[in-house]
Design a protein around this motif. Sequence first.
Motif, short mmCIF file in Angstrom:
data_model
loop_
_atom_site.label_atom_id
_atom_site.label_comp_id
_atom_site.label_asym_id
_atom_site.label_seq_id
_atom_site.Cartn_x
_atom_site.Cartn_y
_atom_site.Cartn_z
N ASN A 70 -3.83 -1.39 -7.91
CA ASN A 70 -4.13 -0.61 -6.71
C ASN A 70 -5.50 -0.96 -6.14
OD1 ASN A 70 -2.08 1.63 -5.88
ND2 ASN A 70 -2.04 1.63 -8.11
N GLN A 112 -6.57 -2.27 -2.40
CA GLN A 112 -7.62 -1.64 -1.61
C GLN A 112 -8.76 -2.60 -1.26
OE1 GLN A 112 -8.95 1.97 -3.59
NE2 GLN A 112 -6.86 2.52 -4.17
N GLU A 148 -6.92 4.62 -10.24
CA GLU A 148 -6.39 4.65 -8.88
C GLU A 148 -4.86 4.69 -8.91
OE1 GLU A 148 -8.41 4.51 -5.93
OE2 GLU A 148 -9.91 4.99 -7.46
N ASP A 149 -4.26 5.40 -7.96
CA ASP A 149 -2.82 5.43 -7.83
C ASP A 149 -2.42 5.02 -6.42
OD1 ASP A 149 -2.81 7.86 -6.10
OD2 ASP A 149 -3.49 8.86 -7.93
N PHE A 150 -1.12 4.92 -6.18
CA PHE A 150 -0.67 4.39 -4.89
C PHE A 150 -0.91 5.38 -3.75
CE2 PHE A 150 2.65 2.78 -1.88
CZ PHE A 150 2.07 1.54 -1.68
N THR A 153 -4.26 4.60 -2.61
CA THR A 153 -4.23 3.34 -1.86
C THR A 153 -3.75 3.57 -0.43
OG1 THR A 153 -3.86 2.04 -3.87
CG2 THR A 153 -3.21 1.03 -1.78
N ASP A 200 4.32 5.07 -8.29
CA ASP A 200 3.56 5.27 -9.52
C ASP A 200 4.47 5.50 -10.71
OD1 ASP A 200 1.05 5.09 -8.23
OD2 ASP A 200 1.08 7.21 -7.70
#
Length: 262
Positions: free
Chosen positions: A84, A88, A126-128, A131, A162
């Motif tokens: 992720n 980013q 971090e996760d989607f 993002t 995720d």
Amino acid sequence: MKSGVCRSAILAVALALGLVGCATVEQPDPLEKLNRKTFAFNETVDQYLIAPPARVYREVVPSVARQGIDNFFNNLRDVWSAFNLILQGRFGDSANDVMRFGTNTVFGLVGFVDWASALGLAPHYEDFGQTLGVWGFDAGAYLVLPVLGPSSARDAVGLPVDLLASPDQVVESVRLRNALTGLRVINTRAGLLDATGLLDDIALDKYSFVRDAYLQRRRSLVEDGRRRDAGAVEEDYVPDEPATPASAPAEPASAPVPQARP
């Protein structure tokens, strides 16, 4: 099992896309009536099905073992976090999480010992959903998902991605996959028993408390990612002051399955 996850992902995406434009800054919770009913359902599931075994688990399993299990699942999360971070545009932070995974996998007994943090390699997790926020997608309406707990239209879009990338789903054996999922849920819930007990004692309106804490934290995480993506110096970043309540917890524990993204 996987086909069921895919169907759930499609339904969640369709629902979330229809709700992205429903919320405003002044009214982030246009579905409050429905959300409160789901919240009450989640509280009941937690009270009778999740919290009791979590209490027994905490009494039986030593704290050092519970921490090791936390470290193991967090080590697997570092891989998805690194991906992720690449999406980013934060390549340095992505390299950091890759090094975390390598260090803890090789020297930390497949992740049960977190040597990386001791060496100064801090996690990002971090996760989607984050993002998508960094890419400029609005959070949309606040949602309370059955069993899964607090979310938003944007995070509901990211959640199926995720889940599909979580270690629970990439394991081929159904029995092992279910065992990993159960262990992760119970171990996480056991670690939040004290926090949720305190929340029950101090919150006049637990639903509003959890909602405000969740939205504030997600907003801060996304703004952090946007600033870093824009090349801002990390030391210059100061998170927004919480709106209400001022003492909102870092990780709201509203749902039977506490928010901890895979």
